[in-house]
Design a protein around this motif. Structure first.
Motif, short mmCIF file in Angstrom:
data_model
loop_
_atom_site.label_atom_id
_atom_site.label_comp_id
_atom_site.label_asym_id
_atom_site.label_seq_id
_atom_site.Cartn_x
_atom_site.Cartn_y
_atom_site.Cartn_z
N MET A 1 0.59 -1.13 0.01
CA MET A 1 0.08 0.17 0.04
C MET A 1 0.91 1.19 -0.02
SD MET A 1 -3.67 -0.21 2.16
CE MET A 1 -3.20 0.73 3.45
N GLU A 2 2.23 1.02 0.08
CA GLU A 2 2.90 2.31 0.35
C GLU A 2 3.18 3.09 -0.90
OE1 GLU A 2 6.54 0.81 1.76
OE2 GLU A 2 5.69 0.14 3.78
N ASP A 3 3.08 2.57 -2.08
CA ASP A 3 3.06 3.18 -3.48
C ASP A 3 1.86 3.88 -3.77
OD1 ASP A 3 5.56 1.92 -3.58
OD2 ASP A 3 5.15 0.30 -4.78
N GLN A 4 0.83 3.54 -3.11
CA GLN A 4 -0.44 4.28 -3.32
C GLN A 4 -0.30 5.77 -2.91
OE1 GLN A 4 -2.97 1.44 -1.69
NE2 GLN A 4 -3.22 0.24 -3.56
N PRO A 5 -1.34 6.62 -3.40
CA PRO A 5 -1.54 8.03 -2.99
C PRO A 5 -2.14 7.94 -1.39
CG PRO A 5 -2.21 8.09 -5.08
CD PRO A 5 -1.83 6.81 -4.94
N GLU A 6 -2.02 8.98 -0.69
CA GLU A 6 -2.54 8.97 0.58
C GLU A 6 -3.97 8.91 0.62
OE1 GLU A 6 -3.31 11.71 4.47
OE2 GLU A 6 -1.64 12.40 3.04
N GLU A 7 -4.76 9.40 -0.43
CA GLU A 7 -6.28 9.27 -0.38
C GLU A 7 -6.59 8.06 -0.93
OE1 GLU A 7 -4.55 13.47 -0.98
OE2 GLU A 7 -3.98 11.51 -1.96
N VAL A 8 -6.00 7.21 -1.67
CA VAL A 8 -6.16 6.10 -1.81
C VAL A 8 -6.31 5.04 -0.74
CG1 VAL A 8 -5.57 4.01 -3.18
CG2 VAL A 8 -5.71 6.12 -4.45
N GLN A 9 -4.97 5.11 -0.07
CA GLN A 9 -4.87 4.46 1.15
C GLN A 9 -6.07 4.71 2.22
OE1 GLN A 9 -0.95 4.91 2.89
NE2 GLN A 9 -0.03 4.73 1.14
N ARG A 10 -6.36 5.84 2.44
CA ARG A 10 -7.53 6.47 3.22
C ARG A 10 -8.64 5.64 2.96
NH1 ARG A 10 -5.92 12.41 3.92
NH2 ARG A 10 -7.63 12.76 2.25
N LEU A 11 -9.12 5.45 1.66
CA LEU A 11 -10.38 4.96 1.22
C LEU A 11 -10.36 3.47 1.48
CD1 LEU A 11 -12.73 4.94 -0.36
CD2 LEU A 11 -11.74 4.51 -2.48
N LEU A 12 -9.22 2.95 1.43
CA LEU A 12 -9.06 1.39 1.55
C LEU A 12 -9.37 1.28 3.08
CD1 LEU A 12 -6.24 0.30 -1.25
CD2 LEU A 12 -8.71 0.21 -1.09
N GLU A 13 -8.51 2.13 3.92
CA GLU A 13 -8.89 1.92 5.44
C GLU A 13 -10.38 2.15 5.69
OE1 GLU A 13 -5.83 4.64 6.80
OE2 GLU A 13 -4.25 3.70 6.07
N ALA A 14 -10.77 2.99 4.98
CA ALA A 14 -12.32 3.14 5.38
C ALA A 14 -13.22 2.00 5.22
CB ALA A 14 -12.75 4.43 4.72
N ILE A 15 -12.84 1.20 3.95
CA ILE A 15 -13.43 0.20 3.68
C ILE A 15 -13.23 -0.95 4.69
CG2 ILE A 15 -13.78 -1.86 2.06
CD1 ILE A 15 -13.36 0.54 -0.32
N ALA A 16 -11.87 -1.01 5.30
CA ALA A 16 -11.46 -1.94 6.21
C ALA A 16 -12.28 -1.79 7.52
CB ALA A 16 -9.72 -1.91 6.37
N ALA A 17 -12.32 -0.39 7.69
CA ALA A 17 -12.86 -0.11 8.95
C ALA A 17 -14.34 -0.40 8.96
CB ALA A 17 -12.87 1.33 9.28
N LEU A 18 -15.02 -0.38 7.88
CA LEU A 18 -16.52 -0.72 7.57
C LEU A 18 -16.58 -2.23 7.98
CD1 LEU A 18 -17.80 1.02 4.42
CD2 LEU A 18 -18.63 1.32 6.77
N GLU A 19 -15.61 -2.99 7.52
CA GLU A 19 -15.46 -4.51 7.86
C GLU A 19 -15.33 -4.80 9.14
OE1 GLU A 19 -13.58 -8.12 5.11
OE2 GLU A 19 -12.27 -6.34 5.49
N GLY A 20 -14.50 -3.78 9.66
CA GLY A 20 -14.32 -4.12 11.30
C GLY A 20 -15.18 -3.91 12.10
N ILE A 21 -16.33 -3.25 11.65
CA ILE A 21 -17.73 -3.01 12.53
C ILE A 21 -17.84 -4.43 13.36
CG2 ILE A 21 -19.93 -2.18 12.87
CD1 ILE A 21 -19.14 -0.44 10.63
#
Length: 99
Positions: A1-21
Motif C-alpha cells: 500500500m506504500e506506493d499508493q497516494p494517501e487518498e487511496v490508502q484512506r479509502l481502503l482503510e475506510a473500507i477495512a473499518a467498515l468491515e471491522g464493525i
C-alpha cells in the motif's frame, strides 16, 4: 500500500473499518449506506478522472504517456476516457425463440 497516494490508502482503510464493525446489523447498515451512494460517487470519480486526463493532454502528454499514468492501459482506452466514453459492454444474449 506504500506506493499508493494517501487518498487511496484512506479509502481502503475506510473500507477495512467498515468491515471491522463488530455489530453485524450496524455493519450491514453502514455498508448499505455507502452502496446506496456508490452510483453517484462512481460517476463523480469518472468525471474527475476525465477532467484530469484532459488536463494532461492539454499539457502536451501523449495518449501513450497518459495510458501509462493510468496504470498501463491501452492508449486508445486513455483517449476514450478523455472523451468521456465508457467501456463497451457485450450485447445481451438473445432469448431462444419459443422459450
Amino acid at each position: 500500500m506504500e506506493d499508493q497516494p494517501e487518498e487511496v490508502q484512506r479509502l481502503l482503510e475506510a473500507i477495512a473499518a467498515l468491515e471491522g464493525i463488530k455489530d453485524d446489523a450496524a455493519c450491514a447498515s453502514a455498508v448499505t449506506q455507502v452502496l446506496n451512494d456508490w452510483p453517484d460517487l462512481h460517476s463523480r470519480l469518472r468525471e474527475i478522472r476525465q477532467q484530469r486526463v484532459q488536463a494532461l493532454k492539454a499539457q502536451g502528454k501523449t495518449w501513450k504517456e497518459i495510458a501509462e499514468i493510468l496504470g498501463g492501459i491501452h492508449p486508445t482506452r486513455a483517449q476514450q476516457i478523455g472523451a468521456g466514453l465508457r467501456g463497451s459492454k457485450r450485447p445481451l444474449k438473445k432469448e431462444p425463440d419459443g422459450g
